[in-house]
Write an enzyme that holds these catalytic residues in place. Structure first.
Site, PDB file in Angstrom:
ATOM      1  CG  ASP A  19      -2.200   0.498   1.094  1.00  0.00           C
ATOM      2  OD1 ASP A  19      -2.520   2.056   0.781  1.00  0.00           O
ATOM      3  OD2 ASP A  19      -3.379   0.059   1.224  1.00  0.00           O
TER       4      ASP A  19
ATOM      5  N   GLY B   5       4.376   1.884  -1.672  1.00  0.00           N
ATOM      6  CA  GLY B   5       4.797   2.071  -3.104  1.00  0.00           C
ATOM      7  C   GLY B   5       3.429   2.655  -3.934  1.00  0.00           C
TER       8      GLY B   5
ATOM      9  CG  PHE C 223      -1.941   0.298  -6.806  1.00  0.00           C
ATOM     10  CD1 PHE C 223      -2.620   1.453  -7.130  1.00  0.00           C
ATOM     11  CD2 PHE C 223      -2.608  -0.163  -5.401  1.00  0.00           C
ATOM     12  CE1 PHE C 223      -3.682   1.921  -6.840  1.00  0.00           C
ATOM     13  CE2 PHE C 223      -3.823   0.282  -4.973  1.00  0.00           C
ATOM     14  CZ  PHE C 223      -4.445   1.365  -5.745  1.00  0.00           C
TER      15      PHE C 223
ATOM     16  CG  HIS D 132     -14.848  -0.300  -5.718  1.00  0.00           C
ATOM     17  ND1 HIS D 132     -15.719  -0.441  -4.859  1.00  0.00           N
ATOM     18  CD2 HIS D 132     -13.911  -0.029  -4.817  1.00  0.00           C
ATOM     19  CE1 HIS D 132     -15.560  -0.241  -3.637  1.00  0.00           C
ATOM     20  NE2 HIS D 132     -14.251  -0.057  -3.592  1.00  0.00           N
TER      21      HIS D 132
HETATM   22  C1  SAM Z   1     -10.830   1.155  -0.234  1.00  0.00           C
HETATM   23  S1  SAM Z   1      -9.358   1.004   0.605  1.00  0.00           S
HETATM   24  C2  SAM Z   1      -9.175  -1.091   0.478  1.00  0.00           C
HETATM   25  C3  SAM Z   1      -8.310  -1.516   1.686  1.00  0.00           C
HETATM   26  C4  SAM Z   1      -8.383  -2.687   1.758  1.00  0.00           C
HETATM   27  N1  SAM Z   1      -8.020  -3.615   0.456  1.00  0.00           N
HETATM   28  C5  SAM Z   1      -9.796  -3.398   2.356  1.00  0.00           C
HETATM   29  O1  SAM Z   1     -10.539  -3.914   1.468  1.00  0.00           O
HETATM   30  O2  SAM Z   1     -10.032  -3.118   3.449  1.00  0.00           O
HETATM   31  C6  SAM Z   1      -7.948   1.381  -1.048  1.00  0.00           C
HETATM   32  C7  SAM Z   1      -6.772   0.905  -0.563  1.00  0.00           C
HETATM   33  O3  SAM Z   1      -5.789   1.507  -1.713  1.00  0.00           O
HETATM   34  C8  SAM Z   1      -4.933   2.099  -1.267  1.00  0.00           C
HETATM   35  N2  SAM Z   1      -4.128   2.972  -2.197  1.00  0.00           N
HETATM   36  C9  SAM Z   1      -4.631   4.130  -2.937  1.00  0.00           C
HETATM   37  N3  SAM Z   1      -3.945   4.370  -3.855  1.00  0.00           N
HETATM   38  C10 SAM Z   1      -2.821   3.899  -4.079  1.00  0.00           C
HETATM   39  C11 SAM Z   1      -1.566   3.704  -4.713  1.00  0.00           C
HETATM   40  N4  SAM Z   1      -1.671   4.605  -5.699  1.00  0.00           N
HETATM   41  N5  SAM Z   1      -0.870   2.765  -4.365  1.00  0.00           N
HETATM   42  C12 SAM Z   1      -0.871   1.884  -3.438  1.00  0.00           C
HETATM   43  N6  SAM Z   1      -2.025   1.705  -2.731  1.00  0.00           N
HETATM   44  C13 SAM Z   1      -2.997   2.579  -2.998  1.00  0.00           C
HETATM   45  C14 SAM Z   1      -5.184   3.044  -0.069  1.00  0.00           C
HETATM   46  O4  SAM Z   1      -4.197   3.530   0.711  1.00  0.00           O
HETATM   47  C15 SAM Z   1      -6.174   2.064   0.447  1.00  0.00           C
HETATM   48  O5  SAM Z   1      -5.714   1.197   1.345  1.00  0.00           O
END
Ligand code: SAM
Length: 347
Positions: free
Chosen positions: A205, A231, A233, A251
């Site tokens: 994350d 990092g 994604f 989503h």
């Molecule tokens: C809606 S949350 C879902 C978290 C987890 N997978 C869950 O279901 O509880 C989206 C996640 O994507 C991460 N995220 C957003 N942009 C990101 C990026 N550019 N690179 C890596 N992670 C990212 C956020 O920090 C967050 O933890």
């Protein structure tokens, strides 16, 4: 009473609950911010005593509590005495299935204020959150460490129950390493690794997103089998896992960026790796819904907060194809969870 008037009564009830829905949300929001459920605690609480603790007038607090009781979150066994219901207890911070931060985040201005621009978002396609706050939500959270921690806990509170259902419906035992892309505070991965000593994992994350992950891993006693990698994604994800899991992330993004994230997963995968997307899968046409959060409101929530969207099977197939993946299977989790398991392999 004629058949027509019953139908009309039902029709009015259907419309009225949505006309007044925002008021109920505000009531829950204030109760959550005031930590009212924890203050009421076990058993019955007298409104005058409660008001003294908050140093506020008992009359106004009584009116708030009556509204909460009318919504089924507490009861009023005697005038001015209140007790939590099971639903109200979920707003307690220490409840094992607590939704305190989940309710706190989703009823807070950061989440609700952009909805005042829903019409503009629909007319222009411009993400309401970005218009309202002048930047995308994850950038905003990156500047607000306290709010970011509430957001991470909110996500994990939603994920706790999903995790149990997910492990019942997917065979994680056939893998040796799983990387959870956008894995947040590590709640999901920790719960998957716990019963499977042969499996190790990586929570991937952003630095803010994974801010609490080391703590979750330590609390679960998984330091030897689970690490945290940070990092972006949209640029790359770590290689080396035989399962890539990505829950409630795709989503959040429009088609171009969702395809980029999946392509970056594909690049990190070997020919034998699997990708598991956990997300809402919308039916081709709207059907009555029994999950906790109406997926079509969730779809609009994605539009308003992050410029993302919920997708149908056909949409996921197209995304996977763009990313060099082939969608092989979709398993629908029980309806109260409102999510599906979408498996894909390198094409
Ligand atoms: C809606 S949350 C879902 C978290 C987890 N997978 C869950 O279901 O509880 C989206 C996640 O994507 C991460 N995220 C957003 N942009 C990101 C990026 N550019 N690179 C890596 N992670 C990212 C956020 O920090 C967050 O933890």
């Amino acid at each position: 009473m004629t058949e027509w008037s019953t139908a009309q009564t039902d029709a009015r009830r259907t419309l009225m609950q949505w006309v007044f829905g925002a008021r109920a949300t505000e009531v829950v929001s204030v109760a959550t911010r005031m930590d009212l459920a924890d203050t009421i605690g076990d058993g019955e609480a007298d409104v005058t005593e409660l008001a003294r603790g908050y140093e506020i007038p008992p009359e106004q607090l009584n009116r708030l509590l009556r509204a909460l009781a009318s919504l089924g979150l507490c009861t009023e066994p005697r005038p001015g005495t209140f007790a939590l219901t099971e639903a109200g207890s979920l707003l307690r911070k220490g409840h094992p299935a607590s939704l305190h931060d989940f309710a706190g985040f989703h009823t807070a201005p950061v989440s609700l204020a952009p909805w005042s621009r829903l019409e503009s978002n629909i007319r222009t396609g411009r993400t309401a959150f970005d218009e309202h706050f002048g930047m995308p939500i994850y950038e905003y959270l990156g500047n607000e460490p306290e709010l970011s921690a509430v957001f991470n806990t909110a996500m994990s509170q939603e994920t706790h129950r999903t995790a149990a259902t997910l492990t019942e419906h997917y065979d994680f035992g056939r893998f040796t390493t799983v990387t959870d892309i956008g894995g947040g505070d590590g709640t999901l991965l920790a719960s998957i690794l716990k019963g499977r000593p042969g499996l190790s994992g990586v929570v991937f994350d952003t630095a803010e997103g994974a801010g609490q992950a080391a703590g979750t891993i330590k609390a679960a006693g998984l330091e030897k089998r689970c690490t945290v990698a940070t990092g972006n994604f949209l640029e790359a994800v770590p290689a080396g896992a035989d399962l890539y899991m990505i829950k409630s992330v795709i989503h959040n993004w429009d088609d171009d960026r969702a395809a980029t994230i999946l392509r970056n997963c594909r690049t990190a995968m070997s020919a034998e790796s699997r990708l598991l997307i956990v997300d809402v899968v919308l039916p081709e046409t709207v059907i009555p819904d029994s999950s906790e959060l109406n997926p079509y409101l969730k779809d609009l929530q994605m539009m308003v907060l992050v410029g993302g969207k919920e997708r149908t099977r056909a949409d996921f197939e197209k995304l996977c194809t763009r990313a060099g993946l082939t969608l092989t299977d979709i398993v629908t989790l029980p309806s109260h969870v409102g999510l599906s398991l979408i498996e894909a392999v390198p094409s």
